[in-house]
Design a protein around this motif. Structure first.
Motif, short mmCIF file in Angstrom:
data_model
loop_
_atom_site.label_atom_id
_atom_site.label_comp_id
_atom_site.label_asym_id
_atom_site.label_seq_id
_atom_site.Cartn_x
_atom_site.Cartn_y
_atom_site.Cartn_z
N ASN A 79 0.81 -1.22 0.00
CA ASN A 79 0.00 0.00 0.00
C ASN A 79 0.84 1.28 0.00
O ASN A 79 0.33 2.36 0.32
N LEU A 80 2.11 1.17 -0.35
CA LEU A 80 2.96 2.34 -0.46
C LEU A 80 3.24 2.72 -1.91
O LEU A 80 3.78 3.79 -2.18
N ALA A 81 2.90 1.83 -2.84
CA ALA A 81 3.21 2.04 -4.25
C ALA A 81 2.04 2.66 -4.99
O ALA A 81 0.90 2.69 -4.50
N ARG A 82 2.31 3.14 -6.20
CA ARG A 82 1.25 3.72 -7.02
C ARG A 82 0.25 2.68 -7.49
O ARG A 82 -0.90 3.00 -7.77
N ARG A 83 0.70 1.44 -7.61
CA ARG A 83 -0.19 0.37 -8.07
C ARG A 83 -0.03 -0.83 -7.14
O ARG A 83 1.08 -1.32 -6.94
N ASN A 84 -1.14 -1.26 -6.55
CA ASN A 84 -1.11 -2.46 -5.72
C ASN A 84 -1.19 -3.67 -6.64
O ASN A 84 -2.20 -3.88 -7.32
N LEU A 85 -0.12 -4.46 -6.66
CA LEU A 85 -0.05 -5.57 -7.60
C LEU A 85 0.74 -6.70 -6.98
O LEU A 85 1.87 -6.51 -6.52
N ASP A 86 0.16 -7.88 -6.96
CA ASP A 86 0.80 -9.08 -6.44
C ASP A 86 1.40 -9.84 -7.63
O ASP A 86 0.67 -10.40 -8.44
N LEU A 87 2.72 -9.87 -7.71
CA LEU A 87 3.40 -10.48 -8.84
C LEU A 87 3.35 -12.01 -8.81
O LEU A 87 3.80 -12.65 -9.75
N THR A 88 2.78 -12.58 -7.76
CA THR A 88 2.62 -14.04 -7.72
C THR A 88 1.25 -14.48 -8.23
O THR A 88 0.98 -15.68 -8.26
N GLN A 89 0.42 -13.52 -8.63
CA GLN A 89 -0.91 -13.83 -9.12
C GLN A 89 -1.02 -13.44 -10.60
O GLN A 89 -0.21 -12.66 -11.11
N PRO A 90 -2.03 -13.97 -11.32
CA PRO A 90 -2.19 -13.58 -12.73
C PRO A 90 -2.30 -12.07 -12.88
O PRO A 90 -3.00 -11.40 -12.11
#
Length: 245
Positions: A79-90
């Protein structure tokens, strides 16, 4: 995760190989570990006209805008980045084929599902885009893994990428084994990159392999590699590593 002043030169060399500079995506919520004076001196030395304000602190976006990138996006799950993205998910569809430069400055080693994250980092890239990895080789108790350079060499060769360069960042230590001798030696000198430019230059991976056979490699050694995506693939071959005596 952080971007060191010593890392800007290889990032700039990788950016020069991108087909365009519309968008830079950074893996992890990155901060810059140097002040505006050092950043501006580097920008002037490398021919960039725009300078950073004297009160600039840590946020990489103004620096990369000064280097000609129109957009800077960092991704993370904290929650500190511009985009919340989990790189372990599609990956969401709007994240595929969007980046001209993907910067992995000390992030991959913190992701438990490394193969999935590596593939997703590359799905972000446009054809003609470049990915830069800066990953620990001899860090202790940092992240989940240290990598061998062969991870990148094999993966990118199997998937038709062009290897732009592969080198190392070395941290100097004193005889008493105190990590980084900054009390006695400026950080600019205590940490440096081995050369990477030019054809016919030293194969530093081979050099380090031979060096490791007779002595210990430096602590806090990082491998730095840049690779260009030559087609629009989104699925990737799994390399094999067959050892033959």
């Amino acid at each position: 995760m952080g971007i060191r002043l010593q890392s800007l030169d290889p990032i700039d060399a990788a950016a020069a190989a991108c087909r365009s500079r519309d968008s830079l995506w950074a893996m992890g919520s990155q901060i810059c570990s140097f002040a505006s004076g050092d950043a501006n001196a580097w920008l002037r030395r490398n021919g960039y006209g725009e300078t950073l304000a004297s009160d600039w602190r840590e946020d990489p976006a103004p620096l990369f805008h000064a280097m000609g990138f129109s957009e800077y996006v960092d991704v993370d799950v904290n929650n500190l980045a511009r985009r919340n993205l989990d790189l372990t998910q599609p990956l969401p569809d709007d994240c595929k084929g969007v980046a001209d430069l993907v910067l992995d400055s000390g992030t991959l080693e913190h992701i438990f599902e490394l193969p999935t994250a590596l593939r997703n980092m590359n799905r972000l890239l446009k054809p003609g885009g470049v990915i830069v990895h800066m990953t620990p080789v001899t860090f202790f108790d940092h992240g989940f893994i240290n990598v061998n350079p062969s991870l990148y060499g094999s993966f990118y060769k199997a998937n038709g990428y062009t290897q732009l360069f592969m080198t190392f960042q070395i941290t100097v230590h004193n005889p008493f084994r105190i990590p980084r001798i900054s009390p006695w030696l400026p950080v600019k000198l205590a940490r440096f990159n081995l050369p990477w430019r030019g054809h016919g230059s030293i194969n530093w991976v081979r050099f380090m392999r031979r060096l490791s056979a007779v002595t210990r490699l430096p602590r806090n050694l990082m491998v730095i590699g840049a690779f260009r995506k030559e087609d629009d693939r989104s699925e990737f071959e799994t390399p094999t590593d067959i050892w033959v005596e």
